[in-house]
Scaffold this motif. Structure first.
Motif, short mmCIF file in Angstrom:
data_model
loop_
_atom_site.label_atom_id
_atom_site.label_comp_id
_atom_site.label_asym_id
_atom_site.label_seq_id
_atom_site.Cartn_x
_atom_site.Cartn_y
_atom_site.Cartn_z
N ALA A 132 19.84 45.60 -14.94
CA ALA A 132 19.66 45.02 -13.60
C ALA A 132 18.46 45.65 -12.89
O ALA A 132 17.70 44.98 -12.20
CB ALA A 132 20.93 45.19 -12.77
N LYS A 133 18.27 46.94 -13.09
CA LYS A 133 17.14 47.64 -12.46
C LYS A 133 15.82 47.15 -13.03
O LYS A 133 14.84 47.00 -12.32
CB LYS A 133 17.23 49.15 -12.74
N GLU A 139 20.67 37.72 -13.32
CA GLU A 139 21.97 37.70 -12.67
C GLU A 139 22.92 38.40 -13.64
O GLU A 139 23.02 38.01 -14.80
CB GLU A 139 22.37 36.23 -12.50
N MET A 140 23.58 39.46 -13.16
CA MET A 140 24.26 40.36 -14.11
C MET A 140 25.78 40.30 -13.95
O MET A 140 26.29 40.32 -12.83
CB MET A 140 23.77 41.78 -13.81
N VAL A 162 22.33 48.07 -7.32
CA VAL A 162 22.17 46.78 -8.00
C VAL A 162 23.45 45.95 -7.80
O VAL A 162 24.54 46.50 -7.64
CB VAL A 162 21.89 46.92 -9.52
N ILE A 164 26.14 43.47 -9.28
CA ILE A 164 26.72 43.05 -10.56
C ILE A 164 28.08 42.43 -10.29
O ILE A 164 28.84 42.95 -9.46
CB ILE A 164 26.86 44.25 -11.52
#
Ligand code: GLN
Length: 305
Positions: A132-133, A139-140, A162, A164
């Motif tokens: 994610a970073k 889109e996690m 982040v 999630i």
């Protein structure tokens, strides 16, 4: 007692457990973390006296180290892909070979305009959070069977800022997927994969302290989690999607057979820094002309190894 003397004391105390170099490395890493000092300062300040209020805590923690508790569990944190993660015995300590898995995905997908990724069996959240970073367009999503692990992963996502979507899910429950009809471009996983028979050959620190449910598979079903992942992928990967996973080094032919028999194409495996076949990535469809960049990027990764 001075910093240098205490470094020496930790090193001596840990020597029955580790060889001298490893014991010294643990001593330095411990004191750096606890005194909030970079490596060179620890040396420069070697003659400083340790703050006496801290010595009681240090001695208690040294006892844990002496009993074989991994340093990261004693400190309550671990470094992974340049980020800091909270860890406890409810989650596996992030490993360098998993950084290679993250790196491969980041390199292959940094130019993808949109991405939806599911980290299956997220543990501390290290894979999902590092992705994610480094892939901010993604889109996690992340799941784990363990609520205790999920609460650590959620805290890690927050600390690393982040977003999630987390859900509790047993990856072996392939009949019920946690995100409904959502489809993904990438599935990624570091599932349990060490055959139980190898337990006796492993370092006692790992076996006695890390969660067995994240490490071991029954000897008669070593591919259990990959069978589930393959099935999950056929249900919820986009046609152009791919699956990345960390694996045991011994089963790559069987894994290739498994994924090809489930309708996947283009099975690739990569070695880790120790020269062990450790990572697989599998595409659902053959790579066509429009996606030749994937092949080029893969070739450049292989050439640079
Ligand atoms: N690579 C880890 C180890 O060797 C195992 C991780 C896993 O089973 N997924 O300890």
């Amino acid at each position: 007692m001075t910093i240098r003397e205490y470094t020496r004391h930790i090193t001596d105390t840990l020597q029955p457990l580790y060889d001298v170099h490893e014991a010294a490395a643990v001593a330095k890493a411990y004191l750096q973390a606890r005194l909030h000092l970079p490596a060179h300062e620890l040396v420069l300040r070697g003659n400083d006296t340790l703050p006496s209020p801290l010595i009681g805590q240090f001695n208690d923690e040294l006892l844990l180290l002496q009993q074989g508790t991994p340093l990261q569990y004693v400190l309550g944190e671990a470094e992974f892909y340049g980020l800091t993660f909270k860890v406890s015995p409810d989650v596996l300590i992030p490993r360098p070979e998993t950084e290679e898995l993250v790196n491969l995905i980041v390199r292959q997908h940094r130019h993808s305009p949109t991405l939806r990724i599911w980290d299956v069996g997220t543990g501390s959240g290290c894979i999902a959070i590092a992705l994610a970073k480094h892939l901010p367009q993604a889109e996690m999503f992340a799941t784990d069977i363990s609520e205790a692990a999920l609460s650590i992963a959620r805290a890690n996502a927050k600390a690393n800022q982040v977003a999630i979507t987390f859900a509790q899910h047993d990856m072996l429950d392939t009949a019920h997927l946690p995100f409904g009809d959502t489809h993904f471009d990438i599935l990624v996983s570091n599932p349990p994969y060490i055959p139980a028979a190898l337990r006796s050959t492993m370092h006692p620190n790992v076996v006695a302290h890390e969660p067995h449910s994240a490490l071991f598979v029954p000897d008669d079903q070593p591919l259990l989690f990959y069978e589930a992942l393959a099935l999950i992928g056929t249900k919820c990967l986009n046609p152009q999607g791919s699956l990345f996973a960390e694996t045991f080094e011994g089963y790559h032919e069987e894994l290739e057979r498994l994924f090809l028999s489930q309708g996947y194409n283009d099975f690739q495996s990569l070695e880790d820094i120790n020269g062990k076949k450790r990572i697989i990535f599998v595409f659902l469809q053959p790579i066509n002309d429009e996606r030749l960049w994937i092949r080029d990027e893969r070739q450049s990764i292989l050439d640079n190894l």
